[in-house]
Design an enzyme around this catalytic site. Structure first.
Site, PDB file in Angstrom:
ATOM      1  CD  GLU A   4      -5.117   2.635  -3.011  1.00  0.00           C
ATOM      2  OE1 GLU A   4      -6.266   2.575  -2.577  1.00  0.00           O
ATOM      3  OE2 GLU A   4      -4.153   2.177  -2.409  1.00  0.00           O
TER       4      GLU A   4
ATOM      5  CG  HIS B 131      -2.000   1.020   1.124  1.00  0.00           C
ATOM      6  ND1 HIS B 131      -1.785   2.346   1.410  1.00  0.00           N
ATOM      7  CD2 HIS B 131      -3.295   0.923   0.720  1.00  0.00           C
ATOM      8  CE1 HIS B 131      -2.912   3.021   1.191  1.00  0.00           C
ATOM      9  NE2 HIS B 131      -3.842   2.182   0.774  1.00  0.00           N
TER      10      HIS B 131
HETATM   11  C1  PEP Z   1      -6.748   3.400   0.257  1.00  0.00           C
HETATM   12  O1  PEP Z   1      -5.907   4.185   0.694  1.00  0.00           O
HETATM   13  O2  PEP Z   1      -6.517   2.180   0.158  1.00  0.00           O
HETATM   14  C2  PEP Z   1      -8.046   3.921  -0.163  1.00  0.00           C
HETATM   15  C3  PEP Z   1      -8.728   3.206  -1.003  1.00  0.00           C
HETATM   16  O3  PEP Z   1      -8.406   5.092   0.388  1.00  0.00           O
HETATM   17  P1  PEP Z   1      -9.637   6.064   0.010  1.00  0.00           P
HETATM   18  O4  PEP Z   1     -10.778   5.223  -0.453  1.00  0.00           O
HETATM   19  O5  PEP Z   1      -9.945   6.755   1.317  1.00  0.00           O
HETATM   20  O6  PEP Z   1      -9.130   6.972  -1.027  1.00  0.00           O
END
Ligand code: PEP
Length: 252
Positions: free
Chosen positions: A163, A93
């Protein structure tokens, strides 16, 4: 395949009582949504309690170590997670990469250790730069290093989260990704997988999207961007909102 919705609770909530309450509200709320697979990743120390709550929700961890046991103060191993009934584990992450200097080499070792225990690793890749060229170059390097030395046959359970760090709700000046950007991210990730392994394998791997996902935007990520699910941070701490998010995904 059903969309996979993964709740990343991060370092929340601060008591077991609150964790149980949140879990049970979600459990009740998602009970009838058969078209989505829900995984909750709570802090380590709530795992065994929530696991015993008897529900369809699967449990994941937010991290693991790369050794299974030994003199590694403060670490939690994939074997321990497996023995607790955990099925998934988030690896790499961006908050760990940034705050704890977790390197691609460490991510690679964790990934190998998690796979050895038959956990389903949720590998997070993403960059803080929204400029596509820089962003994708960063992702390519993360993927090449994370997957280095791992055989295709050992990666059947791999899940990749695209992400973008610039889209995470807690990033300063956060921006919201469009479904098109998410789709391009997933296409790029599949291209890298095809290069590292082969096209057929690349098509089979589940790629989910993470970054400020909520009930209002998840449909776009699942339906338009064709993501295989979502990693949900902030919105997963609000039970009603998370249940709405799962509902929207299951109907997308
Ligand atoms: C994360 O950091 O894994 C995440 C999905 O955060 P958010 O949905 O708050 O952006």
């Amino acid at each position: 395949m059903k969309p996979l919705i993964v709740a990343n609770w991060k370092c929340n909530p601060i008591t077991l009582k609150e964790a149980k309450k949140l879990f049970n509200l979600v459990k009740k709320g998602v009970k009838n949504f058969k078209n989505a697979e829900v995984v909750i990743c709570p802090p380590f120390l709530y795992i065994s309690n929530l696991k015993s709550q008897n529900s369809n929700i699967k449990i994941g961890a937010q991290n693991c170590f790369w050794e299974q046991k030994g003199a590694f103060t403060g670490e939690v191993s994939p074997k321990m997670l497996k023995n607790l009934g955990c099925q998934y584990v988030i690896v790499g992450h961006s908050e760990r990469r940034r705050n704890l200097n977790e390197t691609d080499e460490m991510v690679n070792r964790k990934l190998k250790a998690a796979l050895k225990e038959n956990l389903r690793p949720i590998l997070c890749v993403g960059n803080k730069n929204r400029k596509r060229e820089k962003e994708f170059k960063g992702i390519r390097i993360q993927m090449e290093k994370a997957l280095s030395g791992i055989k295709k046959s050992d990666l059947k359970n791999l899940i990749i989260t695209y992400e973008p760090v610039w889209a995470i709700s807690t990033t300063k000046g956060r921006e919201i990704a469009t479904p098109i950007e998410a789709k391009e991210g997933a296409i790029f990730i599949r291209k890298i997988l095809a290069k590292l392994f082969d096209k057929n394998f690349a098509q089979k791997i589940r790629i989910i999207y993470g970054g400020s996902v909520d009930s209002g935007n998840i449909r776009g990520f699942i339906k338009e961007a064709k993501m295989d699910g979502a990693l949900v941070g902030a919105a997963s701490l609000k039970p009603k909102e998370f249940v709405r998010t799962v509902k929207a995904a299951s109907r997308a």
